[in-house]
Design an enzyme around this catalytic site. Structure first.
Site, PDB file in Angstrom:
ATOM      1  N   GLY A   9       0.802  -1.228   0.000  1.00  0.00           N
ATOM      2  CA  GLY A   9       0.000   0.000   0.000  1.00  0.00           C
ATOM      3  C   GLY A   9       0.830   1.272   0.000  1.00  0.00           C
ATOM      4  O   GLY A   9       0.508   2.228   0.708  1.00  0.00           O
ATOM      5  N   TYR A  16       0.665   6.808   5.037  1.00  0.00           N
ATOM      6  CA  TYR A  16       1.216   6.117   6.206  1.00  0.00           C
ATOM      7  C   TYR A  16       2.192   5.006   5.807  1.00  0.00           C
ATOM      8  O   TYR A  16       3.170   4.765   6.515  1.00  0.00           O
ATOM      9  CB  TYR A  16       0.078   5.550   7.059  1.00  0.00           C
ATOM     10  CG  TYR A  16      -0.592   6.603   7.913  1.00  0.00           C
ATOM     11  CD1 TYR A  16       0.178   7.509   8.652  1.00  0.00           C
ATOM     12  CD2 TYR A  16      -1.977   6.701   8.002  1.00  0.00           C
ATOM     13  CE1 TYR A  16      -0.424   8.482   9.444  1.00  0.00           C
ATOM     14  CE2 TYR A  16      -2.579   7.668   8.790  1.00  0.00           C
ATOM     15  CZ  TYR A  16      -1.797   8.555   9.509  1.00  0.00           C
ATOM     16  OH  TYR A  16      -2.395   9.517  10.300  1.00  0.00           O
ATOM     17  N   ASP A  73      -2.287  -6.292  -6.537  1.00  0.00           N
ATOM     18  CA  ASP A  73      -3.684  -5.904  -6.357  1.00  0.00           C
ATOM     19  C   ASP A  73      -4.285  -6.847  -5.333  1.00  0.00           C
ATOM     20  O   ASP A  73      -4.541  -8.026  -5.628  1.00  0.00           O
ATOM     21  CB  ASP A  73      -4.488  -5.920  -7.659  1.00  0.00           C
ATOM     22  CG  ASP A  73      -5.815  -5.190  -7.456  1.00  0.00           C
ATOM     23  OD1 ASP A  73      -6.405  -5.340  -6.367  1.00  0.00           O
ATOM     24  OD2 ASP A  73      -6.245  -4.452  -8.355  1.00  0.00           O
ATOM     25  N   ALA A  74      -4.505  -6.313  -4.146  1.00  0.00           N
ATOM     26  CA  ALA A  74      -4.897  -7.135  -2.999  1.00  0.00           C
ATOM     27  C   ALA A  74      -6.368  -7.531  -3.009  1.00  0.00           C
ATOM     28  O   ALA A  74      -6.837  -8.143  -2.051  1.00  0.00           O
ATOM     29  CB  ALA A  74      -4.532  -6.421  -1.694  1.00  0.00           C
ATOM     30  N   LEU A 121      -3.386  -0.291   3.232  1.00  0.00           N
ATOM     31  CA  LEU A 121      -4.202  -0.019   2.048  1.00  0.00           C
ATOM     32  C   LEU A 121      -5.678  -0.131   2.371  1.00  0.00           C
ATOM     33  O   LEU A 121      -6.093  -0.865   3.279  1.00  0.00           O
ATOM     34  CB  LEU A 121      -3.814  -0.966   0.912  1.00  0.00           C
ATOM     35  CG  LEU A 121      -4.012  -2.462   1.116  1.00  0.00           C
ATOM     36  CD1 LEU A 121      -5.305  -2.934   0.476  1.00  0.00           C
ATOM     37  CD2 LEU A 121      -2.834  -3.203   0.502  1.00  0.00           C
ATOM     38  N   TYR A 172      -9.166   2.988  11.602  1.00  0.00           N
ATOM     39  CA  TYR A 172      -9.655   4.340  11.881  1.00  0.00           C
ATOM     40  C   TYR A 172     -10.818   4.259  12.861  1.00  0.00           C
ATOM     41  O   TYR A 172     -11.623   3.329  12.813  1.00  0.00           O
ATOM     42  CB  TYR A 172     -10.071   5.001  10.554  1.00  0.00           C
ATOM     43  CG  TYR A 172     -10.486   6.450  10.674  1.00  0.00           C
ATOM     44  CD1 TYR A 172      -9.688   7.354  11.383  1.00  0.00           C
ATOM     45  CD2 TYR A 172     -11.660   6.916  10.099  1.00  0.00           C
ATOM     46  CE1 TYR A 172     -10.064   8.683  11.500  1.00  0.00           C
ATOM     47  CE2 TYR A 172     -12.040   8.247  10.201  1.00  0.00           C
ATOM     48  CZ  TYR A 172     -11.245   9.117  10.908  1.00  0.00           C
ATOM     49  OH  TYR A 172     -11.622  10.435  11.022  1.00  0.00           O
ATOM     50  N   TYR A 182     -17.548   9.276   6.577  1.00  0.00           N
ATOM     51  CA  TYR A 182     -16.716   8.104   6.295  1.00  0.00           C
ATOM     52  C   TYR A 182     -17.656   6.977   5.894  1.00  0.00           C
ATOM     53  O   TYR A 182     -17.972   6.088   6.689  1.00  0.00           O
ATOM     54  CB  TYR A 182     -15.900   7.745   7.544  1.00  0.00           C
ATOM     55  CG  TYR A 182     -14.711   6.822   7.302  1.00  0.00           C
ATOM     56  CD1 TYR A 182     -13.574   7.295   6.662  1.00  0.00           C
ATOM     57  CD2 TYR A 182     -14.731   5.509   7.741  1.00  0.00           C
ATOM     58  CE1 TYR A 182     -12.478   6.466   6.459  1.00  0.00           C
ATOM     59  CE2 TYR A 182     -13.639   4.669   7.551  1.00  0.00           C
ATOM     60  CZ  TYR A 182     -12.517   5.153   6.910  1.00  0.00           C
ATOM     61  OH  TYR A 182     -11.432   4.339   6.721  1.00  0.00           O
ATOM     62  N   LEU A 220      -4.709  12.126   8.442  1.00  0.00           N
ATOM     63  CA  LEU A 220      -3.513  12.527   7.683  1.00  0.00           C
ATOM     64  C   LEU A 220      -3.948  12.878   6.260  1.00  0.00           C
ATOM     65  O   LEU A 220      -4.748  12.167   5.658  1.00  0.00           O
ATOM     66  CB  LEU A 220      -2.511  11.366   7.638  1.00  0.00           C
ATOM     67  CG  LEU A 220      -1.280  11.574   6.758  1.00  0.00           C
ATOM     68  CD1 LEU A 220      -0.276  12.495   7.452  1.00  0.00           C
ATOM     69  CD2 LEU A 220      -0.610  10.244   6.413  1.00  0.00           C
ATOM     70  N   SER A 222      -3.423  12.253   3.230  1.00  0.00           N
ATOM     71  CA  SER A 222      -2.860  11.341   2.225  1.00  0.00           C
ATOM     72  C   SER A 222      -3.697  11.424   0.958  1.00  0.00           C
ATOM     73  O   SER A 222      -4.756  12.056   0.941  1.00  0.00           O
ATOM     74  CB  SER A 222      -2.898   9.917   2.758  1.00  0.00           C
ATOM     75  OG  SER A 222      -4.255   9.532   2.899  1.00  0.00           O
TER      76      SER A 222
HETATM   77  P1  NAI Z   1      -2.530   6.153   0.808  1.00  0.00           P
HETATM   78  O1  NAI Z   1      -3.239   6.668  -0.386  1.00  0.00           O
HETATM   79  O2  NAI Z   1      -1.110   6.549   1.014  1.00  0.00           O
HETATM   80  O3  NAI Z   1      -2.588   4.562   0.902  1.00  0.00           O
HETATM   81  C1  NAI Z   1      -3.595   3.750   0.395  1.00  0.00           C
HETATM   82  C2  NAI Z   1      -2.938   2.836  -0.617  1.00  0.00           C
HETATM   83  O4  NAI Z   1      -3.780   1.746  -0.927  1.00  0.00           O
HETATM   84  C3  NAI Z   1      -2.601   3.525  -1.934  1.00  0.00           C
HETATM   85  O5  NAI Z   1      -1.221   3.425  -2.182  1.00  0.00           O
HETATM   86  C4  NAI Z   1      -3.404   2.730  -2.951  1.00  0.00           C
HETATM   87  O6  NAI Z   1      -2.728   2.628  -4.188  1.00  0.00           O
HETATM   88  C5  NAI Z   1      -3.486   1.379  -2.244  1.00  0.00           C
HETATM   89  N1  NAI Z   1      -4.533   0.479  -2.736  1.00  0.00           N
HETATM   90  C6  NAI Z   1      -5.852   0.725  -2.937  1.00  0.00           C
HETATM   91  N2  NAI Z   1      -6.481  -0.373  -3.399  1.00  0.00           N
HETATM   92  C7  NAI Z   1      -5.533  -1.362  -3.475  1.00  0.00           C
HETATM   93  C8  NAI Z   1      -5.556  -2.720  -3.900  1.00  0.00           C
HETATM   94  N3  NAI Z   1      -6.677  -3.296  -4.319  1.00  0.00           N
HETATM   95  N4  NAI Z   1      -4.403  -3.424  -3.855  1.00  0.00           N
HETATM   96  C9  NAI Z   1      -3.257  -2.851  -3.439  1.00  0.00           C
HETATM   97  N5  NAI Z   1      -3.173  -1.566  -3.035  1.00  0.00           N
HETATM   98  C10 NAI Z   1      -4.304  -0.829  -3.059  1.00  0.00           C
HETATM   99  O7  NAI Z   1      -3.453   6.631   2.033  1.00  0.00           O
HETATM  100  P2  NAI Z   1      -3.358   6.402   3.628  1.00  0.00           P
HETATM  101  O8  NAI Z   1      -4.389   7.328   4.172  1.00  0.00           O
HETATM  102  O9  NAI Z   1      -1.980   6.510   4.109  1.00  0.00           O
HETATM  103  O10 NAI Z   1      -3.902   4.927   3.822  1.00  0.00           O
HETATM  104  C11 NAI Z   1      -3.174   3.868   4.410  1.00  0.00           C
HETATM  105  C12 NAI Z   1      -4.015   3.196   5.484  1.00  0.00           C
HETATM  106  O11 NAI Z   1      -4.194   4.103   6.571  1.00  0.00           O
HETATM  107  C13 NAI Z   1      -5.423   2.797   5.027  1.00  0.00           C
HETATM  108  O12 NAI Z   1      -5.767   1.566   5.597  1.00  0.00           O
HETATM  109  C14 NAI Z   1      -6.280   3.901   5.627  1.00  0.00           C
HETATM  110  O13 NAI Z   1      -7.622   3.507   5.809  1.00  0.00           O
HETATM  111  C15 NAI Z   1      -5.548   4.097   6.946  1.00  0.00           C
HETATM  112  N6  NAI Z   1      -5.892   5.317   7.693  1.00  0.00           N
HETATM  113  C16 NAI Z   1      -5.752   6.558   7.117  1.00  0.00           C
HETATM  114  C17 NAI Z   1      -6.093   7.700   7.808  1.00  0.00           C
HETATM  115  C18 NAI Z   1      -5.930   9.058   7.188  1.00  0.00           C
HETATM  116  O14 NAI Z   1      -6.447  10.047   7.735  1.00  0.00           O
HETATM  117  N7  NAI Z   1      -5.213   9.184   6.088  1.00  0.00           N
HETATM  118  C19 NAI Z   1      -6.608   7.634   9.194  1.00  0.00           C
HETATM  119  C20 NAI Z   1      -6.677   6.281   9.733  1.00  0.00           C
HETATM  120  C21 NAI Z   1      -6.346   5.177   8.989  1.00  0.00           C
END
Ligand code: NAI
Length: 286
Positions: A9, A16, A73-74, A121, A172, A182, A220, A222
């Site tokens: 991810g 993150y 692709d997960a 992810l 989250y 959400y 965050l 992101s």
């Molecule tokens: P991010 O956009 O950096 O990460 C999400 C990633 O998931 C991306 O790189 C995307 O390409 C990948 N992805 C989506 N579908 C996929 C699939 N089928 N197979 C493989 N990869 C796939 O965003 P972020 O926010 O850092 O997200 C990382 C984790 O943190 C997620 O689980 C998110 O729910 C969690 N999170 C984020 C918060 C925030 O405020 N940004 C708060 C709490 C949790």
């Protein structure tokens, strides 16, 4: 020997996953990444052109080395699960071996074993819709990409993991409290992920002697969070209401992940660890 980590991810330097990779690299781990197939090309090109070099700098001044980037692709476990239209899609046809089972096989072939597995992810195609307006398809897609994807990764990577190893996912607070906005079943997906963290901690602990924890992270900015549309509001809310009134940095979550993945946390498993400036502990806003 240093530890080896596979982080699923990461597709840019804002999320993150990237921050966790950096904290693990700073602690001496070897870094392997799993990048979503449609995002792979631009991520690798940007890496190669040095676009991330500034954000690759570690506390000792050296640059984080990424040993290998795997397309992933997960939502697909094995090649048999991939529908024809996805197989034919230009962005997917350009890569190979990107289902979860195949990625685990490739990592095994290339490196033998890993010590740390990170799931960073999530995807919910209807995240901007209220739960009441969410379709069955949208709901199941959110759970498939955001929750089952962790079960699948653990299933196929656990046999490669050295005893004493650790896995971490990101969750989250919307799993347990109402966070309007959400939507799309993402709150349900996070609730499943947290429940699965406990059950899988038991199963993988007994079977493989590895630990399973999840970090409940604060907001965050992101790429994924910007797509939800309310991230600035959540950051402001946290600044105003959390016990610690400072913006949360991705590095703080990365450092908590490095701790949880280390022997310092050798008795911690099945836990939801809050890294959110304490916001989860508040009952009302003040
Ligand atoms: P991010 O956009 O950096 O990460 C999400 C990633 O998931 C991306 O790189 C995307 O390409 C990948 N992805 C989506 N579908 C996929 C699939 N089928 N197979 C493989 N990869 C796939 O965003 P972020 O926010 O850092 O997200 C990382 C984790 O943190 C997620 O689980 C998110 O729910 C969690 N999170 C984020 C918060 C925030 O405020 N940004 C708060 C709490 C949790």
């Amino acid at each position: 020997r240093g530890k080896r980590a596979f982080i699923a991810g990461v597709a840019d330097d804002n999320g993150y996953g990237w921050a966790i990779a950096k904290s693990l690299a700073a602690a001496g781990a070897e870094i392997l990444l799993g990048t979503w197939v449609p995002a792979l090309n631009i991520f690798e090109t940007s890496l190669r052109r040095g676009k991330f070099d500034e954000s690759r700098v570690l506390p000792d001044g050296s640059l984080m080395e990424i040993k290998k980037v795997y397309p992933l692709d997960a939502v697909y476990d094995t090649p048999e699960d991939v529908p024809e239209d996805v197989k034919a899609n230009k962005r997917y046809a350009g890569s190979s071996n990107w289902t979860v089972k195949e990625v685990a096989e490739s990592v095994k072939q290339d490196f033998g074993t890993i010590d740390i597995l990170v799931h960073s992810l999530a995807n919910g195609p209807e995240v901007t819709k209220p739960l009441l307006e969410t379709s069955r398809y949208g709901y199941l897609a959110a759970v498939s990409a955001s929750s089952y994807s962790f079960i699948s990764l653990l299933k196929y990577f656990a046999p490669l993991m050295n005893p004493g190893g650790a896995t971490i996912s990101l969750t989250y607070i919307a799993s347990e409290s109402i966070i309007p906005g959400y939507g799309g079943g993402m709150s349900s997906a996070k609730a499943a992920l947290e429940s699965d963290t406990r059950v899988l901690a038991f199963e993988a602990g007994r079977k493989h002697r590895i630990r399973v924890n999840t970090i409940s992270a604060g907001p965050l900015r992101s790429r994924a969070a910007k797509a939800i549309g309310f991230i600035d509001m959540m950051i402001d809310y946290s600044l105003e209401n959390a016990p610690l009134q400072k913006e949360l940095s991705a590095e703080e979550v990365g450092n908590a992940a490095a701790f949880l993945a280390s022997p310092l946390a050798s008795a911690i498993t099945g836990a939801v660890v809050y890294v959110d400036n304490g916001l989860n502990a508040m009952g009302v806003g003040v």
